[in-house]
Write an enzyme that holds these catalytic residues in place. Structure first.
Site, PDB file in Angstrom:
ATOM      1  CE  LYS A 130      -3.714  -2.571   2.243  1.00 57.15           C
ATOM      2  NZ  LYS A 130      -4.245  -2.853   3.478  1.00 57.15           N
TER       3      LYS A 130
ATOM      4  CD  GLN B 116      -3.246  -4.485   6.702  1.00 61.91           C
ATOM      5  OE1 GLN B 116      -3.293  -3.464   5.812  1.00 61.91           O
ATOM      6  NE2 GLN B 116      -3.808  -5.657   5.960  1.00 61.91           N
TER       7      GLN B 116
ATOM      8  CG  ASP C 158     -10.037  -0.645   4.616  1.00 61.93           C
ATOM      9  OD1 ASP C 158      -9.623  -0.905   3.287  1.00 61.93           O
ATOM     10  OD2 ASP C 158      -8.994  -1.176   5.276  1.00 61.93           O
TER      11      ASP C 158
END
Ligand code: NAP
Length: 282
Positions: A52, A96, A119
């Site tokens: 990322k 994460q 997200d």
């Protein structure tokens, strides 16, 4: 033989377009920035975060990592999220997963400001997706929808079968396919006779994390097969949930692993960060 849906190439194209957009935003004094929080040192997460970071760098998005020890308290994590919520230089916040068991991940997702939730895991954004409002769509399902659109794959009135019901892939995927007017069936570990269900599917989307689970005899001729799974085999190689070689002979379209859904997930994260930077700056 199935046509390969080349997620890697499509992701490249999306990133190229984003790079141009980011240049224009910067000319207007807007520097898109993503903050990524990682708790503990899960090796898979380290790879994902590195990918990322590299992708952000390629398109000119600022990237800041917050790496915390496994034993940090939930309060400390929530406090960090609050600080990032209040930091106007940060446009996207990503936590994460996985996180250590003593941290309630849903509580953490709920703490991320919906406007910075790139997200798409905050319940506000999940709800907006459900009622068909514009929102941040979770990156993997969003990437899959982009691939279907790019390859002009008809979804309306088609039988879409989703394998897996996780909050990050399976469930938002159900909603995305409903929004695309498919007739959706979802299977999970308690589903009986899965092959009888998949055999009727025009589109199969597998997100279960079981190597080569979807066999040729589970797929009808001409089906579209999307493989989300990332499974590491004993010899160190990576494979998807689909028995790729055999299923390719029957499907009309198929995504490879690697090079299919994975790169698209990252590309859509970048799309969401640029979108949040624009929304937060009107
Ligand atoms: P997860 O949270 O572990 O969920 C797995 C789902 O699959 C669960 O709903 C489970 O059912 C179901 N399942 C497990 N075994 C099954 C079986 N034998 N038959 C039918 N259903 C079964 O996994 P996830 O986070 O959604 O990830 C799924 C896979 O996608 C993993 O390989 C992951 O690495 C990969 N992934 C890839 C990307 C990408 O960008 N390419 C992104 C995210 C995830 P129950 O609910 O009944 O337990």
């Amino acid at each position: 033989m199935a046509e390969i849906i080349n997620g890697k190439e499509l992701a490249k194209k999306i990133k190229k377009e984003l790079k141009e957009e980011v240049i224009k935003l910067k000319e207007n004094g807007i520097n898109p920035k993503l903050a990524v929080i990682m708790v503990g040192n899960d090796s898979g997460s380290q790879v994902y975060v590195r990918n990322k970071s590299k992708a952000c760098e390629k398109v000119g998005i600022d990237f800041k990592e917050y790496l915390f020890e496994e034993n940090i308290s939930e309060d400390f994590l929530l406090e960090t999220i609050h600080k990032l919520n209040n930091d106007s230089s940060v446009h996207g916040i990503l936590l994460q997963s996985p996180v250590p068991k003593h941290i309630n991940i849903n509580k953490a997702f709920q703490t991320i400001l919906p406007e910075k939730d790139v997200d798409g895991f905050n319940p506000v954004n999940v709800g907006k997706l459900t009622i068909g409002e514009d929102t941040f769509i979770s990156c993997t399902p969003y990437g899959i929808i982009k691939m279907l659109e790019e390859y002009n794959i008809e979804t309306e009135g088609k039988n879409a079968v989703i394998l897996g019901r996780s909050n990050i892939v399976g469930k938002p995927m159900i909603q995305c396919m409903l929004n695309k007017n498919s007739t959706v069936t979802v299977c999970h570990s308690k589903t009986k006779n899965i092959e009888e269900i998949t055999k009727k599917a025009d589109i199969i989307i597998s997100a279960i994390g079981r190597p080569k689970f979807v066999k040729e005899n589970m797929v009808k001729d001409g089906a579209v097969v999307i493989d989300v799974g990332i499974n590491r085999l004993e010899d160190g190689t990576i494979c998807g949930d689909v028995d790729y070689e055999a299923v390719s002979r029957k499907a009309s379209y198929i995504t490879p692993v690697p090079g299919g859904v994975g790169p698209m997930t990252i590309a859509m994260l970048l799309v969401n960060v640029v979108k949040s930077a624009k929304i937060l700056n009107n």
